[in-house]
Design an enzyme around this catalytic site. Sequence first.
Site, PDB file in Angstrom:
ATOM      1  N   GLU A 186     -28.041-114.855  -2.575  1.00 11.12           N
ATOM      2  CA  GLU A 186     -28.336-113.870  -2.617  1.00 11.12           C
ATOM      3  C   GLU A 186     -27.451-112.515  -0.834  1.00 11.12           C
ATOM      4  O   GLU A 186     -27.876-112.026  -0.390  1.00 11.12           O
ATOM      5  CB  GLU A 186     -29.492-113.077  -2.055  1.00 11.12           C
ATOM      6  CG  GLU A 186     -30.247-113.206  -3.549  1.00 11.12           C
ATOM      7  CD  GLU A 186     -31.871-112.158  -3.551  1.00 11.12           C
ATOM      8  OE1 GLU A 186     -31.850-112.065  -4.716  1.00 11.12           O
ATOM      9  OE2 GLU A 186     -32.505-112.984  -3.036  1.00 11.12           O
TER      10      GLU A 186
ATOM     11  N   HIS B 147     -39.828-108.368  -6.814  1.00 10.34           N
ATOM     12  CA  HIS B 147     -38.756-108.643  -5.506  1.00 10.34           C
ATOM     13  C   HIS B 147     -39.083-108.655  -4.393  1.00 10.34           C
ATOM     14  O   HIS B 147     -39.557-110.345  -4.179  1.00 10.34           O
ATOM     15  CB  HIS B 147     -37.486-108.768  -5.993  1.00 10.34           C
ATOM     16  CG  HIS B 147     -36.149-109.593  -5.651  1.00 10.34           C
ATOM     17  ND1 HIS B 147     -34.923-109.446  -5.614  1.00 10.34           N
ATOM     18  CD2 HIS B 147     -36.449-110.874  -4.286  1.00 10.34           C
ATOM     19  CE1 HIS B 147     -34.256-110.349  -4.901  1.00 10.34           C
ATOM     20  NE2 HIS B 147     -35.310-111.108  -4.123  1.00 10.34           N
TER      21      HIS B 147
END
Length: 247
Positions: free
Chosen positions: A77, A167
């Site tokens: 990420e 998330h």
Amino acid sequence: MSNLDSIFRDLVIANRILATEEVVDAYGHVSIRHPDNPNHFLIARSLAPDLVTADDIVELGLDGQPVGNEKRTLYLERFVHAAIFEARPEVTAVVHAHAEDILPFGIADATRLRPVIHSGSFVGSEVPVWDIADNFGDTNLLVTNMEQGRDLAKCLGGNNVALMRGHGFAAAGRSLIEVVRMSVYLPRNARALLRAKQLGGRIRYLSQGEIDARNRGYSPYSTETWRAWEYWANKAGVGDLLSRPEA
Ligand SMILES: [Zn+2]
């Protein structure tokens, strides 16, 4: 010792603080824009923040790809950081984490996450919620390319923090201390708000005037700001890495 050495040490300290304060666990990361090249940033290789040392820090471009011949595995990420640095030239440090206490506010739309405690003021008056499904449909919810990162950065806009539905959150700061502090107090602010909701009645958020007054009193290297950084670094066992910059 070069300036870059102290930047590396600060980034190690930031990693350890975020782990000790339980903002991150095995996952989550913190980055800083390269002081000599605004088109690069520094972040750990794929490793739990509590284990990060200066040797684990890698240099990436604003496309999220490594600068030079980097063979080590990188965070999936890292595009969260790349896209925010790309979109926001004034931002010098970014945190992405999955802190549990903020998650309900990205899932339920009944209550907005906004500052309710004095130390939460630096989060800012607006905390947008980004939903990856809006533009990308069914995904694994992770930000794994620049397109997704840019969509998140667009939702963040000029704000300090965006929640990521189901998330976590992304936080952007003008300094490493600022973004770490914001990331530590964001879950605390969320806990206070959740508990206040349980007590019932009207929720009193900090007013815009109160948020502005807090911001006016803020300086990244003031004694008060340094006090928190020094405390957290020692608590995290990395007080020996501290180097206080010129005020
Ligand atoms: Zn994540």
